[in-house]
Design an enzyme around this catalytic site. Structure first.
Site, PDB file in Angstrom:
ATOM      1  N   HIS A  37     -52.516 -30.601 -32.396  1.00  0.00           N
ATOM      2  CA  HIS A  37     -52.700 -29.482 -32.079  1.00  0.00           C
ATOM      3  C   HIS A  37     -51.775 -28.236 -31.682  1.00  0.00           C
ATOM      4  CE1 HIS A  37     -55.450 -30.084 -35.944  1.00  0.00           C
ATOM      5  NE2 HIS A  37     -55.700 -30.964 -35.280  1.00  0.00           N
ATOM      6  N   HIS A  59     -47.366 -30.972 -39.992  1.00  0.00           N
ATOM      7  CA  HIS A  59     -48.528 -30.397 -39.687  1.00  0.00           C
ATOM      8  C   HIS A  59     -48.804 -29.000 -39.808  1.00  0.00           C
ATOM      9  CE1 HIS A  59     -53.145 -31.393 -39.363  1.00  0.00           C
ATOM     10  NE2 HIS A  59     -52.908 -29.833 -38.933  1.00  0.00           N
TER      11      HIS A  59
END
Length: 128
Positions: A37, A59
């Site tokens: 992330h 992602h």
């Protein structure tokens, strides 16, 4: 755990292959912390430190991933970074090219070969 985890934690001098044969571990190990992330700056710094040529972004929201790809491609245009953004279950094929280095002796060693020049009379032996 995995072989990679064992190698990173224990730093053995040799490992056991899947066929049961013990082989020396002839590699250096560097661990790099990385979050799935991460933002642009973290991803850019990671690419800069690892000096990779290919990045696969897997992602996030499609539009944000596309923007990140565009920024990374621009940031690393001097090294022709390839950034892939596959959809789930898509296959990504990356060609890895390696160099073979050989030692030569005699007349052939007197001149550095030109790109794509064919050299004749060279015997290549493993572990010379």
């Amino acid at each position: 755990g995995t072989l990679a985890k064992q190698v990173c934690v224990q730093r053995p001098n040799e490992i056991v292959r899947q066929d049961g044969k013990s082989v020396p571990l002839a590699m250096s190990i560097e661990e790099i912390s990385f979050s799935a992330h991460s933002d642009f700056a973290q991803t850019r710094d990671f690419i800069d430190v690892t000096e990779v040529n290919n990045v696969v972004l897997v992602h996030g929201d499609h539009n944000n991933v596309r923007k990140l790809k565009d920024r990374l491609t621009e940031e690393f245009k001097h090294k022709k970074l390839q950034v892939y953004t596959p959809k789930n279950t898509d296959t990504v094929r990356i060609k890895f090219v390696h160099e073979n280095i050989v030692k030569v002796m005699g007349k052939v060693a007197n001149e550095y070969p030109r790109p794509n020049q064919v050299l004749k009379g060279i015997l290549v032996s493993k572990d010379f």
